[in-house]
Design a protein around this motif. Structure first.
Motif, PDB file in Angstrom:
ATOM      1  N   ASP A 163       0.865  -1.183   0.000  1.00 41.10           N
ATOM      2  CA  ASP A 163       0.000   0.000   0.000  1.00 41.10           C
ATOM      3  C   ASP A 163       0.897   1.226   0.000  1.00 41.10           C
ATOM      4  N   ILE A 182      -1.538   3.265   6.726  1.00 39.36           N
ATOM      5  CA  ILE A 182      -2.300   2.023   6.577  1.00 39.36           C
ATOM      6  C   ILE A 182      -1.376   0.823   6.734  1.00 39.36           C
ATOM      7  N   ASP A 193      -3.179  -3.349  -2.231  1.00 37.96           N
ATOM      8  CA  ASP A 193      -3.972  -2.177  -2.604  1.00 37.96           C
ATOM      9  C   ASP A 193      -4.078  -2.105  -4.123  1.00 37.96           C
ATOM     10  N   LYS A 251     -11.777   0.454   1.561  1.00 39.36           N
ATOM     11  CA  LYS A 251     -11.349   1.437   2.553  1.00 39.36           C
ATOM     12  C   LYS A 251     -12.471   2.430   2.827  1.00 39.36           C
ATOM     13  N   PRO A 252     -12.595   2.909   4.054  1.00 36.64           N
ATOM     14  CA  PRO A 252     -11.872   2.470   5.262  1.00 36.64           C
ATOM     15  C   PRO A 252     -12.427   1.138   5.757  1.00 36.64           C
TER      16      PRO A 252
END
Length: 238
Positions: A10, A15, A54, A103-104
């Motif tokens: 990510d 994160i 991600d 996300k979140p």
């Protein structure tokens, strides 16, 4: 018990830190990366046991990295994205992702999904790699028309030509071949292939069927609309 290593990819450092902290509490080892290019180098040198990936990354995106990893192996992949778009979820599953989070997200939920995914993968590997008793069952070949599966060696032949299969592709083909002409529901196939604690989408079955059809273009796997799939032993008159 093995301490699994998980790669967290990510470009958001905060994160990465949060995810790593929660995974460490659960006993996992982690390695954090900010780009898909670095992740690909890791895969070539020291592949992890799972990816938390991600989608929106600088340079190569998560979709492309997932595609490249999936060409090599069936390592578990959880994809995460800031976009709650159905097309992203579907594409992630079609490219081989095992789960998808938007996300979140709750770190505790992520850890729960990691645990369940490792449990499911372990059950599949055990079922595929440990011959049942008596061992003659695993030695047998399954033949359906021009299709032949050598179960113990996990090899597939079509018209005598060997076709390379991933673990999940083989398991699906094996399941359909063991009961030809039976229409399996998607839920049945998910349970038989991933286990009864599957956390992801039933689109995973559609993805596997598409991959089988690409590899064996004349494979007689029928879509049973509103139900699932079956492997025919004979062609229809149409």
């Amino acid at each position: 018990m093995k301490s699994y290593q998980i790669a967290v990819v990510d470009d958001d450092a905060q994160i990465r830190e949060i995810v790593e902290a929660y995974l460490h509490k659960e006993g996992y080892r982690t390695i954090a990366l900010s780009t898909a290019e670095d992740a690909w180098e890791l895969w070539k040198d020291e592949p992890p046991d799972m990816w938390i990936l991600d989608i929106m990354l600088p340079g190569m995106n998560g979709f492309e990295l997932c595609r490249q990893i999936r060409k090599e192996a069936e390592v578990p992949i959880i994809m995460i994205s800031a976009r709650d778009e159905e097309v992203d979820r579907i594409l992630g599953i079609e490219l081989g992702g095992d789960d998808y989070l938007t996300k979140p997200f709750s770190p505790r939920e992520l850890v729960a999904r990691v645990n369940r995914l490792f449990h499911r993968v372990g059950s599949i590997r055990q079922a595929m790699e440990i011959p049942p008793v008596p061992s003659q069952i695993a030695d047998t070949a399954i033949e359906v028309g021009e299709l032949q599966l050598i179960q113990k060696e996990r090899r597939v032949f079509w018209h005598g030509e060997e076709i390379e299969m991933t673990l999940k592709e083989f398991k699906l083909l094996q399941t359909l071949s063991e009961q030809p002409n039976r229409a399996f529901t998607r839920d049945e196939l998910l349970t038989l292939i991933w286990g009864d604690d599957y956390y992801g989408s039933d689109r995973a079955i559609d993805d596997l069927v598409k991959r089988l059809r690409r590899k064996i273009k004349e494979l007689p796997v029928d879509t049973v609309w509103g139900h699932g799939y079956r492997l025919r032993t004979e062609r229809t008159g149409q």
